[in-house]
Structures are given as structure tokens and as C-alpha cells.
Motif scaffolding. Structure first.
Motif, PDB file in Angstrom:
ATOM      1  N   MET A   3       0.798  -1.225   0.000  1.00 60.38           N
ATOM      2  CA  MET A   3       0.000   0.000   0.000  1.00 60.38           C
ATOM      3  C   MET A   3       0.831   1.274   0.000  1.00 60.38           C
ATOM      4  O   MET A   3       0.577   2.184  -0.770  1.00 60.38           O
ATOM      5  N   PRO A   4       1.801   1.384   0.818  1.00 61.16           N
ATOM      6  CA  PRO A   4       2.618   2.602   0.794  1.00 61.16           C
ATOM      7  C   PRO A   4       3.272   2.812  -0.560  1.00 61.16           C
ATOM      8  O   PRO A   4       3.399   3.948  -1.020  1.00 61.16           O
ATOM      9  N   ASN A   5       3.696   1.708  -1.179  1.00 62.25           N
ATOM     10  CA  ASN A   5       4.342   1.833  -2.488  1.00 62.25           C
ATOM     11  C   ASN A   5       3.363   2.362  -3.536  1.00 62.25           C
ATOM     12  O   ASN A   5       3.698   3.188  -4.380  1.00 62.25           O
ATOM     13  N   ILE A   6       2.077   1.868  -3.480  1.00 59.54           N
ATOM     14  CA  ILE A   6       1.070   2.326  -4.446  1.00 59.54           C
ATOM     15  C   ILE A   6       0.778   3.796  -4.234  1.00 59.54           C
ATOM     16  O   ILE A   6       0.705   4.583  -5.170  1.00 59.54           O
ATOM     17  N   ALA A   7       0.617   4.211  -2.996  1.00 61.47           N
ATOM     18  CA  ALA A   7       0.347   5.622  -2.691  1.00 61.47           C
ATOM     19  C   ALA A   7       1.496   6.495  -3.145  1.00 61.47           C
ATOM     20  O   ALA A   7       1.304   7.573  -3.694  1.00 61.47           O
ATOM     21  N   MET A   8       2.700   5.993  -2.889  1.00 59.04           N
ATOM     22  CA  MET A   8       3.869   6.765  -3.310  1.00 59.04           C
ATOM     23  C   MET A   8       3.910   6.890  -4.825  1.00 59.04           C
ATOM     24  O   MET A   8       4.222   7.941  -5.381  1.00 59.04           O
ATOM     25  N   GLY A   9       3.546   5.796  -5.530  1.00 61.79           N
ATOM     26  CA  GLY A   9       3.538   5.837  -6.995  1.00 61.79           C
ATOM     27  C   GLY A   9       2.514   6.813  -7.524  1.00 61.79           C
ATOM     28  O   GLY A   9       2.747   7.519  -8.502  1.00 61.79           O
ATOM     29  N   SER A  10       1.361   6.860  -6.836  1.00 64.42           N
ATOM     30  CA  SER A  10       0.308   7.788  -7.249  1.00 64.42           C
ATOM     31  C   SER A  10       0.761   9.225  -7.060  1.00 64.42           C
ATOM     32  O   SER A  10       0.534  10.082  -7.902  1.00 64.42           O
ATOM     33  N   ASP A  11       1.421   9.490  -5.926  1.00 65.32           N
ATOM     34  CA  ASP A  11       1.910  10.853  -5.672  1.00 65.32           C
ATOM     35  C   ASP A  11       2.932  11.268  -6.713  1.00 65.32           C
ATOM     36  O   ASP A  11       2.957  12.403  -7.171  1.00 65.32           O
ATOM     37  N   ILE A  12       3.809  10.315  -7.059  1.00 65.46           N
ATOM     38  CA  ILE A  12       4.843  10.619  -8.062  1.00 65.46           C
ATOM     39  C   ILE A  12       4.207  10.926  -9.416  1.00 65.46           C
ATOM     40  O   ILE A  12       4.611  11.847 -10.129  1.00 65.46           O
ATOM     41  N   SER A  13       3.127  10.155  -9.770  1.00 65.65           N
ATOM     42  CA  SER A  13       2.449  10.363 -11.053  1.00 65.65           C
ATOM     43  C   SER A  13       1.792  11.740 -11.100  1.00 65.65           C
ATOM     44  O   SER A  13       1.897  12.462 -12.089  1.00 65.65           O
ATOM     45  N   GLU A  14       1.095  12.094 -10.004  1.00 66.16           N
ATOM     46  CA  GLU A  14       0.437  13.397  -9.962  1.00 66.16           C
ATOM     47  C   GLU A  14       1.466  14.515 -10.019  1.00 66.16           C
ATOM     48  O   GLU A  14       1.257  15.536 -10.687  1.00 66.16           O
ATOM     49  N   SER A  15       2.573  14.344  -9.304  1.00 71.45           N
ATOM     50  CA  SER A  15       3.625  15.362  -9.317  1.00 71.45           C
ATOM     51  C   SER A  15       4.208  15.513 -10.706  1.00 71.45           C
ATOM     52  O   SER A  15       4.494  16.622 -11.159  1.00 71.45           O
ATOM     53  N   SER A  16       4.362  14.393 -11.398  1.00 67.70           N
ATOM     54  CA  SER A  16       4.893  14.423 -12.760  1.00 67.70           C
ATOM     55  C   SER A  16       3.955  15.164 -13.704  1.00 67.70           C
ATOM     56  O   SER A  16       4.394  15.950 -14.553  1.00 67.70           O
ATOM     57  N   ASP A  17       2.641  14.930 -13.544  1.00 66.47           N
ATOM     58  CA  ASP A  17       1.665  15.623 -14.394  1.00 66.47           C
ATOM     59  C   ASP A  17       1.694  17.127 -14.146  1.00 66.47           C
ATOM     60  O   ASP A  17       1.613  17.930 -15.087  1.00 66.47           O
ATOM     61  N   GLU A  18       1.822  17.501 -12.884  1.00 70.44           N
ATOM     62  CA  GLU A  18       1.874  18.922 -12.552  1.00 70.44           C
ATOM     63  C   GLU A  18       3.117  19.576 -13.139  1.00 70.44           C
ATOM     64  O   GLU A  18       3.058  20.699 -13.665  1.00 70.44           O
ATOM     65  N   LEU A  19       4.241  18.888 -13.036  1.00 70.07           N
ATOM     66  CA  LEU A  19       5.482  19.432 -13.595  1.00 70.07           C
ATOM     67  C   LEU A  19       5.369  19.572 -15.109  1.00 70.07           C
ATOM     68  O   LEU A  19       5.819  20.567 -15.691  1.00 70.07           O
ATOM     69  N   ARG A  20       4.748  18.571 -15.741  1.00 68.85           N
ATOM     70  CA  ARG A  20       4.601  18.605 -17.199  1.00 68.85           C
ATOM     71  C   ARG A  20       3.691  19.770 -17.613  1.00 68.85           C
ATOM     72  O   ARG A  20       3.969  20.485 -18.574  1.00 68.85           O
ATOM     73  N   SER A  21       2.601  19.988 -16.876  1.00 63.47           N
ATOM     74  CA  SER A  21       1.678  21.079 -17.173  1.00 63.47           C
ATOM     75  C   SER A  21       2.331  22.429 -16.933  1.00 63.47           C
ATOM     76  O   SER A  21       2.176  23.361 -17.729  1.00 63.47           O
TER      77      SER A  21
END
Length: 343
Positions: A3-21
Motif C-alpha cells: 500500500m505505501p508503495n502504491i500511494a507513493m507511486g500515485s503521488d509521483i504520477s500526480e507530481s509528474s503531471d503537474e510538472l509537465r503542465s
């Protein structure tokens, strides 16, 4: 454990989208802001304050913003960026491709030459419509003269209200003089105005059917008037009747003439498009006819005011002719003598 790994992956994905935008916006934001500034100035009617360089750059900036909007949608960037670009490109579209004019500017162009040019553009059809209307009035006159029963078919006893074949001279004269209230021929005048407004609109709208309905409407409408003219002429009151009618009639009947001519103009171009396609010929004729019809509506309003006030207040045949003749000369002068050149 996972679970922590999935949450961390989700946070990384959202952060990546924000950086890209954010990166996408930073690379293009200068052009968006420049376009926004130009559009804002021009929306406020201060186009003279826009530099030549910005004017030349406007189409390019607009296309760049459209391209950015397309990329933002395709890559599902943040909703705020997409919403901003949608609003900006829509505003810019009306600046780049729309006609920028104020209401008073439009009025100046319309009354300062646009309307009269449109009327002169359908001059051949005006002559045709005039001939048709004269023929219609003559047909109505002589039909009633030959058989009085035709009067009731054309006018109708209810609308005539006693102004029928066989009415005495005194009765007919009383309907034209000394009537300060809405009585006498007022019913007939109100009917004529309502009827003529409908005829004007229909004569134009039905022009697409090769102008045949427009011509028939003009004939029928003027036959009604010719029938009523015979009633008064049979008692030697035609001069007074025409004078009574002329106060508003020279404007009202002129409006019908133009509406019918506009319909015939459309019908002629649909039937004989020349080197253009039928659709293209109809489009060009329709735009010119619509411009004429906008003026026709104004003429009908003026005719209504003349009918409602001047006809009631002026009780002298000579002055009625003077008012009606003045209005006729005004319209003829405006349409065919007023030649303001295009700016």
C-alpha cells in the motif's frame, strides 16, 4: 506492504503531471499573455493603441494559442490551462475573423449609403414589382366595376364596415373627414397596415420559390386596394380617397414595393444564377435582399406613425397630398439620388 508503495507511486504520477503542465505553460505563456493583451485592448475599442507589430503578429499568436489548446486537450493537461486557452482563443477568433463595429457605426454605414446601394442594386426588380402592383390595382378596380360581388371576395364586408358598393357619397365622405377618433376608415387603415406588413415579409420570404408567390401576393394585395378605390371613385371621391391614403400610403406601399422587389431579386437569381452555382447566387441575392428588408421594416414603422397621427390630425385633402408627396420625394431622393461613396 504494497500500500505505501502504491500511494507513493500515485503521488509521483500526480507530481509528474503537474510538472509537465507547468513546463508546458511556462514555455508558451509569454505568447498567450501577449495575445490576451492585444485582444483586451481591441475589445475595449482602442484598436488605434495597438502597434503595427502587434497587429501583424495577431494571426500568428491566435494560431499558436489554438495549437497549444489542441496539445493541452490531447495530453489531458490541467483543466485550468485548458479553460483559459478556450476562453482566450474564442475571444481572439472574433477579433481576427469577426466584423468589429459599434452599433452607431453600423447605423452610420446602413443609413449613410448601405441601404440605398442595396435598393439601387435591385432596380430592375423594382420596375417589375411596380408593373405588377399597378396591374394588380387595375385588376381589382375593373373586376369590381364589372361585378360588385368581387368586392366582397377581395375586401370582405366585415372589414369594409359599410364602405361598400352602393354606399352614398355622404356616408363615404364622412369616413374621410372630421374623424379625430379611431373610426371611419381607421379600421380599413389598421387592416391595411397589418396586412401590408405581412405581405412585405411574405413577399420577401417566398422569393426563393422562383418569385412566383411574391408576384401573386403583390397582385392580390393591390387588387384589394383597387377594389376599395372603385367604391370611392364611383361617388366621385377618388381624389379625396387617394389623398387620405397618401399620407402613410406613399411610405407603406413603397415598402411593399421594395419587399416584393427583394423577393423577385432572390427568385431571379435562383432561377438564373449565371456563372455562379444556385447556392452561391441565392446567398448573394439573399444578403442584398435582407439589407433591403431591414430598411423596409423601418419604413413600415414610419408609415404606422403617419397613419396613427398625421392621418388623424390632417383633415384637408391638399395637405394630405403635400405630406404624402413629400414623403415620396424623400424616399426617391434617398434611394436614387443619394450617392455616398464607400469609405
Amino acid at each position: 506492504m504494497n500500500m505505501p508503495n502504491i500511494a507513493m507511486g500515485s503521488d509521483i504520477s500526480e507530481s509528474s503531471d503537474e510538472l509537465r503542465s507547468d513546463r508546458f505553460r511556462m514555455e508558451r505563456e509569454a505568447d498567450w499573455e501577449r495575445l490576451d493583451e492585444i485582444v483586451t485592448i481591441m475589445e475595449k475599442g482602442r484598436g488605434k493603441h495597438v502597434s503595427d507589430e502587434d497587429v501583424l503578429a495577431l494571426p500568428t499568436l491566435y494560431r499558436t494559442a489554438m495549437s497549444s489548446l489542441s496539445i493541452a486537450r490531447e495530453n489531458s493537461l490541467d483543466a485550468g490551462t485548458i479553460k483559459y486557452l478556450e476562453a482566450l482563443t474564442l475571444r481572439a477568433y472574433f477579433i481576427v475573423y469577426g466584423t468589429r463595429t459599434t452599433f452607431w457605426g453600423w447605423c452610420r454605414d446602413f443609413f449613410g449609403g448601405g441601404w440605398s446601394r442595396a435598393v439601387r442594386g435591385i432596380a430592375p426588380e423594382i420596375l417589375v414589382a411596380l408593373a405588377v402592383m399597378i396591374a394588380g390595382a387595375l385588376v381589382g378596380y375593373y373586376m369590381v366595376e364589372a361585378d360588385n360581388e368581387w368586392f366582397y371576395a377581395l375586401v370582405g364586408e366585415g372589414m369594409a364596415s359599410g364602405r361598400v358598393p352602393g354606399a352614398s357619397e355622404e356616408t363615404l365622405r364622412e369616413t374621410m373627414f372630421g374623424q379625430t377618433e379611431q373610426e371611419g376608415l381607421a379600421i380599413f387603415a389598421a387592416f391595411l397596415f397589418s396586412n401590408n406588413a405581412q405581405v412585405s415579409i411574405l413577399a420577401f420570404a417566398l422569393g426563393f420559390a422562383f418569385a412566383v408567390p411574391s408576384i401573386l401576393l403583390l397582385i392580390h394585395n393591390m387588387a384589394l386596394l383597387g377594389a376599395m378605390l372603385w367604391v370611392f371613385d364611383s361617388r366621385g371621391l377618388s381624389v379625396d380617397f387617394i389623398g387620405w391614403l397618401s399620407i402613410h400610403g406613399t411610405t407603406e406601399i413603397f415598402a411593399i414595393l421594395l419587399a416584393g422587389a427583394a423577393g423577385i431579386h432572390i427568385g431571379r437569381n435562383v432561377a438564373f444564377p449565371g456563372d455562379k452555382s444556385h447556392l452561391q447566387a441565392a446567398s448573394i441575392a439573399g444578403k442584398r435582399g435582407a439589407l433591403v428588408m431591414m430598411g423596409v421594416i423601418i419604413m413600415l414603422i414610419i408609415a404606422g406613425l403617419l397613419e396613427g397621427f398625421a392621418r388623424q390630425l390632417v383633415d384637408n385633402t391638399l395637405w394630405r397630398y403635400i405630406i404624402g408627396g413629400t414623403m415620396l420625394l424623400f424616399w426617391l431622393g434617398y434611394f436614387f439620388l443619394f450617392r455616398r461613396s464607400r469609405v
